[in-house]
Design a protein around this motif. Structure first.
Motif, PDB file in Angstrom:
ATOM      1  N   VAL A   1       3.607 -17.556 -16.152  1.00  0.00           N
ATOM      2  CA  VAL A   1       4.834 -17.986 -15.499  1.00  0.00           C
ATOM      3  C   VAL A   1       5.366 -16.839 -14.658  1.00  0.00           C
ATOM      4  N   ARG A   2       6.215 -17.172 -13.702  1.00  0.00           N
ATOM      5  CA  ARG A   2       6.804 -16.168 -12.824  1.00  0.00           C
ATOM      6  C   ARG A   2       8.236 -15.922 -13.263  1.00  0.00           C
ATOM      7  N   LEU A   3       8.632 -14.662 -13.418  1.00  0.00           N
ATOM      8  CA  LEU A   3       9.958 -14.309 -13.880  1.00  0.00           C
ATOM      9  C   LEU A   3      10.393 -13.013 -13.219  1.00  0.00           C
ATOM     10  N   MET A   4      11.463 -13.068 -12.416  1.00  0.00           N
ATOM     11  CA  MET A   4      12.023 -11.885 -11.774  1.00  0.00           C
ATOM     12  C   MET A   4      10.975 -11.101 -10.988  1.00  0.00           C
ATOM     13  N   GLY A   5      10.175 -11.821 -10.207  1.00  0.00           N
ATOM     14  CA  GLY A   5       9.208 -11.169  -9.348  1.00  0.00           C
ATOM     15  C   GLY A   5       7.952 -10.686 -10.023  1.00  0.00           C
ATOM     16  N   GLU A   6       7.777 -11.023 -11.316  1.00  0.00           N
ATOM     17  CA  GLU A   6       6.602 -10.565 -12.054  1.00  0.00           C
ATOM     18  C   GLU A   6       5.974 -11.731 -12.803  1.00  0.00           C
ATOM     19  N   ASP A   7       4.667 -11.620 -13.073  1.00  0.00           N
ATOM     20  CA  ASP A   7       4.007 -12.581 -13.942  1.00  0.00           C
ATOM     21  C   ASP A   7       4.277 -12.230 -15.400  1.00  0.00           C
ATOM     22  N   VAL A   8       4.442 -13.256 -16.209  1.00  0.00           N
ATOM     23  CA  VAL A   8       4.529 -13.117 -17.654  1.00  0.00           C
ATOM     24  C   VAL A   8       3.518 -14.092 -18.243  1.00  0.00           C
TER      25      VAL A   8
ATOM     26  N   VAL B   1      20.816 -27.588 -18.143  1.00  0.00           N
ATOM     27  CA  VAL B   1      20.418 -27.121 -16.816  1.00  0.00           C
ATOM     28  C   VAL B   1      20.031 -25.659 -16.981  1.00  0.00           C
ATOM     29  N   LEU B   2      18.806 -25.310 -16.581  1.00  0.00           N
ATOM     30  CA  LEU B   2      18.209 -24.022 -16.937  1.00  0.00           C
ATOM     31  C   LEU B   2      17.716 -23.292 -15.684  1.00  0.00           C
ATOM     32  N   PRO B   3      18.573 -22.463 -15.074  1.00  0.00           N
ATOM     33  CA  PRO B   3      18.120 -21.681 -13.912  1.00  0.00           C
ATOM     34  C   PRO B   3      17.390 -20.408 -14.356  1.00  0.00           C
ATOM     35  N   THR B   4      16.261 -20.136 -13.725  1.00  0.00           N
ATOM     36  CA  THR B   4      15.459 -18.959 -14.046  1.00  0.00           C
ATOM     37  C   THR B   4      15.120 -18.219 -12.761  1.00  0.00           C
ATOM     38  N   PRO B   5      15.504 -16.943 -12.628  1.00  0.00           N
ATOM     39  CA  PRO B   5      15.179 -16.198 -11.399  1.00  0.00           C
ATOM     40  C   PRO B   5      13.680 -15.912 -11.327  1.00  0.00           C
ATOM     41  N   VAL B   6      13.043 -16.354 -10.254  1.00  0.00           N
ATOM     42  CA  VAL B   6      11.604 -16.129 -10.108  1.00  0.00           C
ATOM     43  C   VAL B   6      11.297 -15.078  -9.055  1.00  0.00           C
TER      44      VAL B   6
END
Length: 347
Positions: free
Chosen positions: A31-38, A233-238
């Protein structure tokens, strides 16, 4: 749109990275999270983990051919295996080394997977500063995911912007009491009046709770209809100024049914999901082109927007000096009932 500078940094907190059911034992996902792959994976015994994407041996990406073997995550390049604690457990020729995986703190809640991020991002995020609230007791029956050119704070701010709710969405939603803050929780008291066939106007009291900047949770009962509604509602910074948004819904309908999950509840959940997604789709072009104003010219009736922004400061790397020690005028604060600093949620 990516090239423009982001006026807000990445916030800290818990952010949804997927559904529990999409990560069965032995499965691996990136998954993508804050500009990085996890990389997320679940071991054969059911332990779920979130780790940095690259093997500490020579940098291979686990998401590009890596596998889960029993309790171990196995590198696709040289076959080095890593246990649930992140340590190297072996290789095809028996060689091991002392390097370990960059682990992220992860927890499961209401059928969702959340990863902890420290303010400003970073590969590991440090220990969680607070826990997610207890589960609501039901799992979502309907899901949607999309992306907006925006920031989690902007997405969440819409929940206290009642003027836009009337103008853009055509909903009669009004604030019934000042918001309440309890550490990472921000509760909004509101009432929506709508019309149902055969019943006329129905008022829905629907307190909305923000859990950091990564979850908005609505729990509503409709006694006139004999129904209940749960919306997340679940916003996640990608990436900078780009946010993935997931919406999850469980609704119950006042009709007889058979089985653990009735077909009528699924139908009601999808209907409620479509109504929620329609609101997000109406917001999407506005969010993509609006500018974040650090000092907006608020008008009477918009005080909760300012209160929300002051509450949100705690999720950033360098909050204003003395912010935590100073009360927020007009914002009712309560003790963090049921919340405490979080242990290592990854176990």
């Amino acid at each position: 749109m990516e090239e423009r500078s982001a006026p807000l940094p990445y916030p800290g907190g818990w952010f949804c990275v997927g559904r529990v059911r999409d990560l069965p034992p032995g499965r691996l996902r990136t998954v993508r999270l804050m500009g990085e792959d996890v990389v997320l994976y679940r071991t054969g015994r059911g332990a779920v983990r979130a780790v940095g994407p690259h093997c500490p041996h020579l940098g291979a990406h686990f998401g590009a051919g890596g596998t889960v073997r029993g309790e171990d995550l196995v590198c696709p390049f040289h076959g080095f295996a890593f246990g649930p604690d992140g340590s190297c457990t072996g290789s095809p020729d028996g060689v091991r080394f002392r390097g370990s995986l960059a682990r992220r703190h992860l927890c499961e809640r209401d059928g969702m997977l959340f990863v902890w991020c420290a303010p400003g991002g970073g590969p590991e995020g440090g220990p969680p500063g607070w826990e997610l609230p207890p589960p609501v007791g039901v799992r979502p029956l309907a899901w949607w995911s999309g992306e907006v050119v925006s920031h989690p704070q902007e997405v969440m701010e819409n929940s206290v912007d009642f003027r836009h709710v009337r103008v853009l969405h055509g909903l009669d939603t009004r604030e019934t009491a000042p918001p309440e803050a309890a550490g990472p929780l921000f509760t909004i008291h509101q009432r929506t009046t709508t019309r149902f066939p055969g019943l006329g106007a129905v008022s829905l009291e629907q307190p909305v709770t923000l859990v950091g900047l990564g979850m908005m949770r609505l729990v509503a009962e409709l006694p006139q209809l004999g129904s209940g509604l749960r919306v997340w509602v679940l916003p996640t910074p990608v990436a900078p100024w780009r946010t993935g948004v997931r919406v999850a819904v469980t609704a119950t309908a006042p009709l007889p049914g058979i089985g653990e999950v009735r077909a009528v509840d699924r139908a009601a959940s999808w209907a409620a999901l479509r109504a929620t997604v329609r609101i997000i789709e109406q917001d999407r072009p506005v969010l993509a082109h609006k500018r974040y104003l650090a000092q907006p010219r608020l008008v009477p009736g918009e005080r909760s927007i300012g209160l929300f922004r002051r509450w949100a400061r705690q999720f950033y790397p360098e909050p204003a000096p003395g912010f935590h020690a100073e009360p927020v005028p007009g914002l009712r604060s309560e003790p963090q009932a049921g919340l405490r600093p979080g242990p290592d949620a990854a176990g």
